[in-house]
Scaffold this motif. Structure first.
Motif, PDB file in Angstrom:
ATOM      1  N   THR A  11       0.854  -1.196   0.000  1.00 15.99           N
ATOM      2  CA  THR A  11       0.000   0.000   0.000  1.00 15.99           C
ATOM      3  C   THR A  11       0.890   1.247   0.000  1.00 15.99           C
ATOM      4  N   GLY A  12       0.372   2.327  -0.574  1.00  8.07           N
ATOM      5  CA  GLY A  12       1.185   3.546  -0.673  1.00  8.07           C
ATOM      6  C   GLY A  12       2.435   3.299  -1.496  1.00  8.07           C
ATOM      7  N   ALA A  13       2.263   2.578  -2.624  1.00  4.25           N
ATOM      8  CA  ALA A  13       3.417   2.111  -3.402  1.00  4.25           C
ATOM      9  C   ALA A  13       3.946   3.153  -4.379  1.00  4.25           C
ATOM     10  N   ASN A  14       3.296   4.296  -4.468  1.00  6.25           N
ATOM     11  CA  ASN A  14       3.647   5.259  -5.514  1.00  6.25           C
ATOM     12  C   ASN A  14       4.820   6.158  -5.164  1.00  6.25           C
ATOM     13  N   ARG A  15       5.170   6.233  -3.870  1.00  6.78           N
ATOM     14  CA  ARG A  15       6.267   7.151  -3.513  1.00  6.78           C
ATOM     15  C   ARG A  15       6.877   6.738  -2.172  1.00  6.78           C
ATOM     16  N   GLY A  16       7.943   7.439  -1.813  1.00  6.93           N
ATOM     17  CA  GLY A  16       8.563   7.216  -0.511  1.00  6.93           C
ATOM     18  C   GLY A  16       9.018   5.779  -0.306  1.00  6.93           C
ATOM     19  N   VAL A  17       8.816   5.286   0.904  1.00  5.78           N
ATOM     20  CA  VAL A  17       9.270   3.937   1.268  1.00  5.78           C
ATOM     21  C   VAL A  17       8.561   2.877   0.415  1.00  5.78           C
ATOM     22  N   ALA A  37      -2.152   2.373  -4.862  1.00  4.94           N
ATOM     23  CA  ALA A  37      -2.077   3.806  -4.549  1.00  4.94           C
ATOM     24  C   ALA A  37      -3.452   4.433  -4.741  1.00  4.94           C
ATOM     25  N   ARG A  38      -3.638   5.576  -4.087  1.00  2.12           N
ATOM     26  CA  ARG A  38      -4.932   6.261  -4.234  1.00  2.12           C
ATOM     27  C   ARG A  38      -5.174   6.671  -5.671  1.00  2.12           C
ATOM     28  N   ASN A  39      -4.121   7.151  -6.344  1.00  2.00           N
ATOM     29  CA  ASN A  39      -4.242   7.564  -7.746  1.00  2.00           C
ATOM     30  C   ASN A  39      -3.395   6.624  -8.592  1.00  2.00           C
ATOM     31  N   LEU A  59      -6.270   2.084  -4.595  1.00  2.00           N
ATOM     32  CA  LEU A  59      -6.629   1.717  -3.218  1.00  2.00           C
ATOM     33  C   LEU A  59      -6.509   2.913  -2.284  1.00  2.00           C
ATOM     34  N   ASP A  60      -7.619   3.246  -1.650  1.00  2.00           N
ATOM     35  CA  ASP A  60      -7.607   4.173  -0.512  1.00  2.00           C
ATOM     36  C   ASP A  60      -7.910   3.306   0.704  1.00  2.00           C
ATOM     37  N   VAL A  61      -6.976   3.211   1.639  1.00  2.95           N
ATOM     38  CA  VAL A  61      -7.142   2.272   2.752  1.00  2.95           C
ATOM     39  C   VAL A  61      -8.217   2.709   3.747  1.00  2.95           C
ATOM     40  N   THR A  62      -8.773   3.905   3.553  1.00  3.80           N
ATOM     41  CA  THR A  62      -9.856   4.356   4.430  1.00  3.80           C
ATOM     42  C   THR A  62     -11.235   4.065   3.829  1.00  3.80           C
ATOM     43  N   ASN A  63     -11.256   3.416   2.661  1.00  6.00           N
ATOM     44  CA  ASN A  63     -12.529   3.165   1.980  1.00  6.00           C
ATOM     45  C   ASN A  63     -12.798   1.657   1.954  1.00  6.00           C
ATOM     46  N   ASN A  82       1.584  -3.294   4.754  1.00  7.45           N
ATOM     47  CA  ASN A  82       0.798  -2.109   5.120  1.00  7.45           C
ATOM     48  C   ASN A  82       1.766  -0.943   5.312  1.00  7.45           C
ATOM     49  N   ASN A  83       2.019  -0.249   4.207  1.00  2.95           N
ATOM     50  CA  ASN A  83       3.019   0.828   4.210  1.00  2.95           C
ATOM     51  C   ASN A  83       2.366   2.220   4.222  1.00  2.95           C
ATOM     52  N   ALA A  84       1.185   2.367   3.638  1.00  2.36           N
ATOM     53  CA  ALA A  84       0.544   3.690   3.534  1.00  2.36           C
ATOM     54  C   ALA A  84       0.466   4.341   4.908  1.00  2.36           C
ATOM     55  N   GLY A  85       0.779   5.624   4.963  1.00  2.00           N
ATOM     56  CA  GLY A  85       0.751   6.305   6.250  1.00  2.00           C
ATOM     57  C   GLY A  85       0.394   7.768   6.107  1.00  2.00           C
ATOM     58  N   SER A  86      -0.065   8.329   7.207  1.00  2.00           N
ATOM     59  CA  SER A  86      -0.413   9.756   7.254  1.00  2.00           C
ATOM     60  C   SER A  86       0.273  10.389   8.454  1.00  2.00           C
TER      61      SER A  86
HETATM   62  N1  LIG Z   1      10.042   8.060   6.090  1.00  2.00           N
HETATM   63  C1  LIG Z   1      10.402   7.746   7.320  1.00  2.00           C
HETATM   64  O1  LIG Z   1      11.443   8.199   7.838  1.00  2.00           O
HETATM   65  C2  LIG Z   1       9.545   6.806   8.145  1.00  2.00           C
HETATM   66  C3  LIG Z   1       9.984   6.438   9.412  1.00  2.00           C
HETATM   67  C4  LIG Z   1       9.205   5.560  10.158  1.00  2.00           C
HETATM   68  C5  LIG Z   1       8.027   5.056   9.635  1.00  2.00           C
HETATM   69  N2  LIG Z   1       7.624   5.448   8.408  1.00  2.00           N
HETATM   70  C6  LIG Z   1       6.354   4.905   7.917  1.00  2.00           C
HETATM   71  O2  LIG Z   1       6.606   4.301   6.652  1.00  2.00           O
HETATM   72  C7  LIG Z   1       5.476   4.456   5.811  1.00  2.00           C
HETATM   73  C8  LIG Z   1       5.895   5.154   4.520  1.00  2.00           C
HETATM   74  O3  LIG Z   1       6.517   6.391   4.866  1.00  2.00           O
HETATM   75  P1  LIG Z   1       6.944   7.451   3.760  1.00  2.00           P
HETATM   76  O4  LIG Z   1       7.963   8.325   4.362  1.00  2.00           O
HETATM   77  O5  LIG Z   1       7.224   6.747   2.480  1.00  2.00           O
HETATM   78  O6  LIG Z   1       5.583   8.289   3.628  1.00  2.00           O
HETATM   79  P2  LIG Z   1       5.111   9.292   2.457  1.00  2.00           P
HETATM   80  O7  LIG Z   1       6.226   9.628   1.533  1.00  2.00           O
HETATM   81  O8  LIG Z   1       4.370  10.383   3.141  1.00  2.00           O
HETATM   82  O9  LIG Z   1       4.084   8.385   1.649  1.00  2.00           O
HETATM   83  C9  LIG Z   1       2.891   8.010   2.244  1.00  2.00           C
HETATM   84  C10 LIG Z   1       2.200   7.044   1.302  1.00  2.00           C
HETATM   85  O10 LIG Z   1       0.965   6.657   1.912  1.00  2.00           O
HETATM   86  C11 LIG Z   1      -0.070   6.912   0.959  1.00  2.00           C
HETATM   87  N3  LIG Z   1      -1.348   7.179   1.594  1.00  2.00           N
HETATM   88  C12 LIG Z   1      -1.680   8.179   2.442  1.00  2.00           C
HETATM   89  N4  LIG Z   1      -2.977   8.109   2.778  1.00  2.00           N
HETATM   90  C13 LIG Z   1      -3.472   7.012   2.126  1.00  2.00           C
HETATM   91  C14 LIG Z   1      -4.747   6.407   2.052  1.00  2.00           C
HETATM   92  N5  LIG Z   1      -5.817   6.916   2.698  1.00  2.00           N
HETATM   93  N6  LIG Z   1      -4.898   5.288   1.300  1.00  2.00           N
HETATM   94  C15 LIG Z   1      -3.836   4.772   0.615  1.00  2.00           C
HETATM   95  N7  LIG Z   1      -2.616   5.320   0.614  1.00  2.00           N
HETATM   96  C16 LIG Z   1      -2.438   6.426   1.377  1.00  2.00           C
HETATM   97  C17 LIG Z   1       0.424   8.103   0.147  1.00  2.00           C
HETATM   98  O11 LIG Z   1      -0.315   8.206  -1.046  1.00  2.00           O
HETATM   99  P3  LIG Z   1      -0.517   9.620  -1.834  1.00  2.00           P
HETATM  100  O12 LIG Z   1       0.685   9.772  -2.724  1.00  2.00           O
HETATM  101  O13 LIG Z   1      -1.798   9.416  -2.546  1.00  2.00           O
HETATM  102  O14 LIG Z   1      -0.598  10.697  -0.771  1.00  2.00           O
HETATM  103  C18 LIG Z   1       1.872   7.692  -0.043  1.00  2.00           C
HETATM  104  O15 LIG Z   1       1.984   6.732  -1.052  1.00  2.00           O
HETATM  105  C19 LIG Z   1       4.444   5.253   6.620  1.00  2.00           C
HETATM  106  O16 LIG Z   1       3.546   4.369   7.225  1.00  2.00           O
HETATM  107  C20 LIG Z   1       5.300   5.965   7.657  1.00  2.00           C
HETATM  108  O17 LIG Z   1       4.574   6.283   8.820  1.00  2.00           O
HETATM  109  C21 LIG Z   1       8.362   6.307   7.656  1.00  2.00           C
END
Ligand SMILES: NC(=O)c1ccc[n+]([C@@H]2O[C@H](COP(=O)([O-])OP(=O)(O)OC[C@H]3O[C@@H](n4cnc5c(N)ncnc54)[C@H](OP(=O)(O)O)[C@@H]3O)[C@@H](O)[C@H]2O)c1
Length: 155
Positions: A11-17, A37-39, A59-63, A82-86
């Motif tokens: 989940t949340g596969a489009n960017r970041g981790v 991903a949501r989009n 996928l929107d994990v809140t729906n 389960n990677n998606a986060g807010s």
């Molecule tokens: N980066 C760090 O240093 C760090 C450290 C500890 C833990 N984490 C955890 O690791 C995970 C990934 O972190 P990240 O830094 O890669 O975060 P990020 O860059 O903010 O990316 C968040 C991802 O979650 C998606 N997302 C948000 N709301 C969603 C929803 N309602 N349904 C589906 N997808 C949703 C976003 O999609 P959109 O593009 O559509 O917004 C995006 O793909 C998170 O759970 C975060 O808490 C990160």
């Protein structure tokens, strides 16, 4: 859990981790990776990594209706990530209810609902794993992260 030949959903596969999870799963020999991903348009680069093995999903994990639809499409999953986060900023005394609710909806409720939907699927496929991306802030409270602290601790 062996990554080789597994069928993963990130989940949340489009960017970041999440993007790195997809790339690493491919490198380690996953048979298929559902990149969610949501989009769905934001997943083009992930699909381009290996169009034969990367399957994009909206996928929107809140729906809950979308979660159900995704679960019916991805019935071969053995590894759920389960990677998606807010993360919204704000301390416990001043953060808005809406921000608290958003973090809880994604980080706890969404993770739980995805796990509920996919546990029977993983079991039916002979077992596998669920990986929940939490954080140090699940265990240690920090000023300015009230919603994130509470929701990640709950998860
Ligand atoms: N980066 C760090 O240093 C760090 C450290 C500890 C833990 N984490 C955890 O690791 C995970 C990934 O972190 P990240 O830094 O890669 O975060 P990020 O860059 O903010 O990316 C968040 C991802 O979650 C998606 N997302 C948000 N709301 C969603 C929803 N309602 N349904 C589906 N997808 C949703 C976003 O999609 P959109 O593009 O559509 O917004 C995006 O793909 C998170 O759970 C975060 O808490 C990160």
């Amino acid at each position: 859990m062996q990554i080789k030949n597994s069928v993963a959903l990130v989940t949340g596969a489009n960017r970041g981790v999440g993007r790195h999870y997809v790339a690493q799963l491919l490198e380690k020999g996953a048979a298929k990776v559902y990149a969610a991903a949501r989009n769905v348009d934001t997943l083009a680069k992930m699909v381009a990594l290996d169009p034969q093995r990367v399957v994009p999903l909206t996928l929107d994990v809140t729906n809950s209706a979308i979660i159900e639809a995704v679960a019916s499409k991805a019935e071969d999953v053995t590894l759920l990530i389960n990677n998606a986060g807010s993360l919204t900023f704000g301390g416990a005394l001043d953060v808005t209810e809406a921000k608290l609710a958003k973090d809880m909806a994604v980080n706890n409720d969404g993770l739980r609902d995805m796990t509920r939907a996919f546990t029977p699927i993983i079991e039916a496929n002979g077992g596998g794993a669920v990986v929940n991306m939490l954080t140090l802030l699940s265990f240690v409270s920090a000023p300015g992260f009230a919603g994130y602290n509470a929701s990640k601790a709950a998860a």
